[in-house]
Write an enzyme that holds these catalytic residues in place. Structure first.
Site, PDB file in Angstrom:
ATOM      1  N   SER A  13      -2.857  -2.533  10.947  1.00 32.45           N
ATOM      2  CA  SER A  13      -1.773  -3.498  10.773  1.00 32.45           C
ATOM      3  C   SER A  13      -1.459  -4.127  12.120  1.00 32.45           C
ATOM      4  O   SER A  13      -1.691  -3.523  13.168  1.00 32.45           O
ATOM      5  CB  SER A  13      -0.520  -2.814  10.221  1.00 32.45           C
ATOM      6  OG  SER A  13       0.580  -3.702  10.199  1.00 32.45           O
ATOM      7  N   ASN A  15       1.726  -5.443  12.279  1.00 29.63           N
ATOM      8  CA  ASN A  15       3.174  -5.538  12.118  1.00 29.63           C
ATOM      9  C   ASN A  15       3.870  -4.710  13.190  1.00 29.63           C
ATOM     10  O   ASN A  15       3.758  -3.479  13.212  1.00 29.63           O
ATOM     11  CB  ASN A  15       3.557  -5.057  10.712  1.00 29.63           C
ATOM     12  CG  ASN A  15       5.028  -5.227  10.416  1.00 29.63           C
ATOM     13  OD1 ASN A  15       5.874  -4.717  11.125  1.00 29.63           O
ATOM     14  ND2 ASN A  15       5.326  -5.939   9.339  1.00 29.63           N
ATOM     15  N   GLY A  17       6.989  -4.030  13.642  1.00 31.09           N
ATOM     16  CA  GLY A  17       8.005  -3.124  13.117  1.00 31.09           C
ATOM     17  C   GLY A  17       7.401  -1.839  12.582  1.00 31.09           C
ATOM     18  O   GLY A  17       7.895  -0.742  12.838  1.00 31.09           O
ATOM     19  N   LYS A  18       6.308  -1.974  11.832  1.00 31.89           N
ATOM     20  CA  LYS A  18       5.628  -0.785  11.313  1.00 31.89           C
ATOM     21  C   LYS A  18       5.078   0.060  12.450  1.00 31.89           C
ATOM     22  O   LYS A  18       5.146   1.294  12.422  1.00 31.89           O
ATOM     23  CB  LYS A  18       4.491  -1.187  10.371  1.00 31.89           C
ATOM     24  CG  LYS A  18       4.943  -1.704   9.020  1.00 31.89           C
ATOM     25  CD  LYS A  18       3.737  -1.965   8.120  1.00 31.89           C
ATOM     26  CE  LYS A  18       4.166  -2.500   6.767  1.00 31.89           C
ATOM     27  NZ  LYS A  18       3.014  -2.727   5.868  1.00 31.89           N
ATOM     28  N   GLU A  45      -8.325  -9.336   3.905  1.00 29.92           N
ATOM     29  CA  GLU A  45      -7.590  -9.853   2.749  1.00 29.92           C
ATOM     30  C   GLU A  45      -7.213  -8.706   1.823  1.00 29.92           C
ATOM     31  O   GLU A  45      -8.044  -7.850   1.487  1.00 29.92           O
ATOM     32  CB  GLU A  45      -8.449 -10.865   1.986  1.00 29.92           C
ATOM     33  CG  GLU A  45      -7.702 -11.548   0.856  1.00 29.92           C
ATOM     34  CD  GLU A  45      -8.550 -12.575   0.133  1.00 29.92           C
ATOM     35  OE1 GLU A  45      -8.048 -13.159  -0.848  1.00 29.92           O
ATOM     36  OE2 GLU A  45      -9.717 -12.792   0.547  1.00 29.92           O
ATOM     37  N   ASP A  74       0.716   0.542   3.238  1.00 28.32           N
ATOM     38  CA  ASP A  74       0.992  -0.619   2.395  1.00 28.32           C
ATOM     39  C   ASP A  74       2.299  -0.331   1.685  1.00 28.32           C
ATOM     40  O   ASP A  74       2.470   0.733   1.076  1.00 28.32           O
ATOM     41  CB  ASP A  74      -0.123  -0.887   1.390  1.00 28.32           C
ATOM     42  CG  ASP A  74      -0.052  -2.332   0.885  1.00 28.32           C
ATOM     43  OD1 ASP A  74      -0.131  -3.248   1.729  1.00 28.32           O
ATOM     44  OD2 ASP A  74       0.096  -2.541  -0.322  1.00 28.32           O
ATOM     45  N   GLY A 160      11.760  -7.077   8.106  1.00 28.82           N
ATOM     46  CA  GLY A 160      11.531  -7.370   6.695  1.00 28.82           C
ATOM     47  C   GLY A 160      12.823  -7.541   5.914  1.00 28.82           C
ATOM     48  O   GLY A 160      13.729  -8.269   6.326  1.00 28.82           O
ATOM     49  N   ARG A 188       8.869   5.058   4.260  1.00 21.57           N
ATOM     50  CA  ARG A 188       7.755   5.317   5.178  1.00 21.57           C
ATOM     51  C   ARG A 188       7.889   6.711   5.798  1.00 21.57           C
ATOM     52  O   ARG A 188       6.907   7.436   5.954  1.00 21.57           O
ATOM     53  CB  ARG A 188       7.722   4.231   6.251  1.00 21.57           C
ATOM     54  CG  ARG A 188       6.437   4.195   7.059  1.00 21.57           C
ATOM     55  CD  ARG A 188       6.338   2.910   7.859  1.00 21.57           C
ATOM     56  NE  ARG A 188       6.162   1.740   6.987  1.00 21.57           N
ATOM     57  CZ  ARG A 188       7.078   0.800   6.800  1.00 21.57           C
ATOM     58  NH1 ARG A 188       8.238   0.852   7.424  1.00 21.57           N
ATOM     59  NH2 ARG A 188       6.838  -0.208   5.984  1.00 21.57           N
TER      60      ARG A 188
END
Length: 218
Positions: A13, A15, A17-18, A45, A74, A160, A188
């Site tokens: 990822s 991201n 934040g993640k 994708e 995810d 998010g 998470r």
């Protein structure tokens, strides 16, 4: 005798934040979590029809291109009044990928006028750990965090949909919670706790036991 370098995992990822949340959750394991972008890996994708399928797609892609064990997350927001939407499409609900403000605006518009009792929702997360790209036994862990959707954003933390997701136990939005508390009660955090229990404390160095785990082929 020189000590071995810290074991590395690639996070499938980009991201931020993640990455921050997962690094905090992995503290004390001795592992270094490296975002795939730092290793030249671009996003794949997400063609899966479930959170599990998408997490596996991302983890295999990152592991194959780096030679490292891969951790993929995810996750999404599932709103009951919207039949589970935005769900798999949470990050691109308003069209563009990762435009949190636009995603929140669309969500609030679609829920406009609904009373709190009908604004129930949950965050759902799937975390997958692959030892290598062809790992036939991926470790899969899931976690959920139930709450309701606020009428307007509150708080400056998180990322998010956090500003509009109300945790009923604490009466705060996810964006108002202290990071340590959020990590403990979030979808998470719960998923990673399950993963940790399955790994006997997440002894990642012992798990891999290969040169690739230390990034020698990355």
């Amino acid at each position: 005798m020189a000590s071995l370098p810290a074991p590395r995992l690639v996070l499938a990822s980009g991201n931020a934040g993640k990455l921050a949340e997962l690094r905090a959750l992995l503290e004390g394991t001795g592992a270094v979590l490296v975002p795939q972008g730092e290793l030249g890996v671009e996003d794949i994708e997400e063609t899966g029809l479930t959170f599990v399928e998408n997490a596996l797609l991302k983890a295999r892609h990152a592991a194959r291109l780096t030679g490292l064990p891969a951790l993929a997350d995810d996750s999404g927001l599932c709103v009951d009044a919207l039949d589970g939407a935005p769900g798999l499409y949470s990050a691109r609900y308003a069209g563009g990928h990762g435009d949190s403000a636009a995603n929140i605006a669309r969500l609030l518009d679609e829920l406009a006028g609904l009373p709190p009792a009908r604004r129930t929702a949950r965050f759902h997360a799937v975390i997958v750990l692959l030892r290598h790209a062809d790992d036939p036994q991926p470790l899969i862990a899931e976690g959920a965090w139930a709450g309701t959707i606020l009428d307007a954003p509150r708080g400056a933390g998180g990322f998010g949909y956090d500003p509009v997701f109300l945790d009923p136990e604490h009466g705060l939005s996810a964006a108002e919670l202290e990071p340590a508390l959020k990590n403990r009660i979030s979808h998470r955090g719960k998923a990673l706790a399950v993963l940790q229990s399955r790994l006997g404390g997440l002894d990642l160095a012992a798990l891999a036991g290969t040169a690739a785990f230390h990034g020698e082929h990355a």
